[in-house]
Design a protein around this motif. Sequence first.
Motif, PDB file in Angstrom:
ATOM      1  N   PRO A  57       0.827  -1.215   0.000  1.00  0.00           N
ATOM      2  CA  PRO A  57       0.000   0.000   0.000  1.00  0.00           C
ATOM      3  C   PRO A  57       0.859   1.262   0.000  1.00  0.00           C
ATOM      4  CG  PRO A  57      -0.764  -1.565   1.658  1.00  0.00           C
ATOM      5  CD  PRO A  57       0.525  -2.089   1.106  1.00  0.00           C
ATOM      6  N   PHE A  58       0.432   2.216  -0.778  1.00  0.00           N
ATOM      7  CA  PHE A  58       1.069   3.531  -0.865  1.00  0.00           C
ATOM      8  C   PHE A  58       2.493   3.472  -1.406  1.00  0.00           C
ATOM      9  CE2 PHE A  58      -1.865   3.505   2.801  1.00  0.00           C
ATOM     10  CZ  PHE A  58      -2.887   4.266   2.221  1.00  0.00           C
ATOM     11  N   SER A  59       2.824   2.418  -2.140  1.00  0.00           N
ATOM     12  CA  SER A  59       4.176   2.304  -2.703  1.00  0.00           C
ATOM     13  C   SER A  59       4.428   3.353  -3.778  1.00  0.00           C
ATOM     14  CB  SER A  59       4.399   0.906  -3.269  1.00  0.00           C
ATOM     15  OG  SER A  59       3.484   0.628  -4.296  1.00  0.00           O
ATOM     16  N   PHE A  60       3.396   4.003  -4.253  1.00  0.00           N
ATOM     17  CA  PHE A  60       3.557   5.033  -5.278  1.00  0.00           C
ATOM     18  C   PHE A  60       4.135   6.333  -4.724  1.00  0.00           C
ATOM     19  CE2 PHE A  60      -0.650   5.478  -3.492  1.00  0.00           C
ATOM     20  CZ  PHE A  60      -0.771   6.855  -3.286  1.00  0.00           C
ATOM     21  N   PHE A  61       4.016   6.570  -3.409  1.00  0.00           N
ATOM     22  CA  PHE A  61       4.453   7.848  -2.839  1.00  0.00           C
ATOM     23  C   PHE A  61       5.908   8.197  -3.156  1.00  0.00           C
ATOM     24  CE2 PHE A  61       0.799   7.973   0.303  1.00  0.00           C
ATOM     25  CZ  PHE A  61       0.282   9.170  -0.159  1.00  0.00           C
ATOM     26  N   PRO A  62       6.887   7.328  -2.922  1.00  0.00           N
ATOM     27  CA  PRO A  62       8.269   7.718  -3.233  1.00  0.00           C
ATOM     28  C   PRO A  62       8.477   8.070  -4.712  1.00  0.00           C
ATOM     29  CG  PRO A  62       8.235   5.768  -1.849  1.00  0.00           C
ATOM     30  CD  PRO A  62       6.824   6.019  -2.266  1.00  0.00           C
ATOM     31  N   PHE A  63       7.841   7.322  -5.590  1.00  0.00           N
ATOM     32  CA  PHE A  63       7.984   7.601  -7.024  1.00  0.00           C
ATOM     33  C   PHE A  63       7.350   8.938  -7.386  1.00  0.00           C
ATOM     34  CE2 PHE A  63       8.093   2.968  -6.609  1.00  0.00           C
ATOM     35  CZ  PHE A  63       9.220   2.642  -7.353  1.00  0.00           C
ATOM     36  N   ALA A  64       6.146   9.191  -6.876  1.00  0.00           N
ATOM     37  CA  ALA A  64       5.449  10.443  -7.182  1.00  0.00           C
ATOM     38  C   ALA A  64       6.196  11.645  -6.612  1.00  0.00           C
ATOM     39  CB  ALA A  64       4.014  10.393  -6.649  1.00  0.00           C
ATOM     40  N   ARG A  88       4.410   7.621   2.851  1.00  0.00           N
ATOM     41  CA  ARG A  88       3.981   6.219   2.823  1.00  0.00           C
ATOM     42  C   ARG A  88       3.906   5.652   4.245  1.00  0.00           C
ATOM     43  NH1 ARG A  88       7.738   1.697   0.434  1.00  0.00           N
ATOM     44  NH2 ARG A  88       6.931   0.054   1.732  1.00  0.00           N
ATOM     45  N   TYR A  89       4.909   5.935   5.047  1.00  0.00           N
ATOM     46  CA  TYR A  89       4.942   5.477   6.439  1.00  0.00           C
ATOM     47  C   TYR A  89       3.756   6.046   7.223  1.00  0.00           C
ATOM     48  CZ  TYR A  89       6.442   5.019  11.285  1.00  0.00           C
ATOM     49  OH  TYR A  89       6.489   4.746  12.623  1.00  0.00           O
ATOM     50  N   ILE A  90       3.512   7.345   7.099  1.00  0.00           N
ATOM     51  CA  ILE A  90       2.409   8.007   7.815  1.00  0.00           C
ATOM     52  C   ILE A  90       1.071   7.416   7.395  1.00  0.00           C
ATOM     53  CG2 ILE A  90       1.163  10.185   8.096  1.00  0.00           C
ATOM     54  CD1 ILE A  90       3.948  11.579   7.917  1.00  0.00           C
ATOM     55  N   PHE A  91       0.856   7.284   6.083  1.00  0.00           N
ATOM     56  CA  PHE A  91      -0.431   6.769   5.617  1.00  0.00           C
ATOM     57  C   PHE A  91      -0.646   5.317   6.025  1.00  0.00           C
ATOM     58  CE2 PHE A  91      -0.786  10.651   3.553  1.00  0.00           C
ATOM     59  CZ  PHE A  91      -1.964  10.745   2.830  1.00  0.00           C
ATOM     60  N   LYS A  92       0.426   4.528   6.050  1.00  0.00           N
ATOM     61  CA  LYS A  92       0.286   3.143   6.501  1.00  0.00           C
ATOM     62  C   LYS A  92      -0.002   3.098   8.021  1.00  0.00           C
ATOM     63  CE  LYS A  92       2.938  -0.140   4.638  1.00  0.00           C
ATOM     64  NZ  LYS A  92       4.167  -0.830   4.170  1.00  0.00           N
ATOM     65  N   LYS A  93       0.643   3.988   8.777  1.00  0.00           N
ATOM     66  CA  LYS A  93       0.452   4.031  10.233  1.00  0.00           C
ATOM     67  C   LYS A  93      -0.973   4.406  10.614  1.00  0.00           C
ATOM     68  CE  LYS A  93       3.904   3.045  12.902  1.00  0.00           C
ATOM     69  NZ  LYS A  93       3.929   1.720  13.452  1.00  0.00           N
ATOM     70  N   ILE A  94      -1.526   5.417   9.933  1.00  0.00           N
ATOM     71  CA  ILE A  94      -2.888   5.848  10.286  1.00  0.00           C
ATOM     72  C   ILE A  94      -3.928   5.013   9.568  1.00  0.00           C
ATOM     73  CG2 ILE A  94      -2.214   8.165  10.974  1.00  0.00           C
ATOM     74  CD1 ILE A  94      -3.132   9.216   8.309  1.00  0.00           C
TER      75      ILE A  94
END
Length: 155
Positions: free
Chosen positions: A94-101, A145-151
């Motif tokens: 989940p949210f693996s796109f964040f670093p690329f974007a 990505r970390y924040i979105f996975k945490k919440i």
Amino acid sequence: MRKTNKIEAVFWSIALPGFGQLLNGQIIKGIIFIFLEFLINVMSSFNKAIMLSFLGKISEAIQIIDYQWLMFYPCVYMFAMYDAYKFAGDNASPFSFFPFAFGAYFVTVALMFSTKLTIFGVLFGPIFLPMLFLLPGLLVGFLFRYIFKKINISH
């Protein structure tokens, strides 16, 4: 046929956008990314600017770049890497796109400022300044990505 490793797909995409898709068996998509890479590269004089930059001729690199074309490059390049990563191996986390974007955003912003922005009095230009901005872009992306996975936000 073996499944492509995510890291392998990303590294081939770094070498040339579209190669990761070809490894993943997505031939049409790979050809489209390769075509876009060549089109943007030729129309923006990107390879010549890379060569001039590595020869220390930053001012000449700035002069020959067509920024209207090169502004497309960071997003196409980073999306090709993300797409290769996403479709290689198992499902993307989940949210693996964040670093690329965020990498694409930061590199694009650096490109916009590359004609004027100096760091410690050094003008890095349209090749090296965007490369420098990639790292903070990736870090911000991993942080999001970390924040979105945490919440635990649904995606």
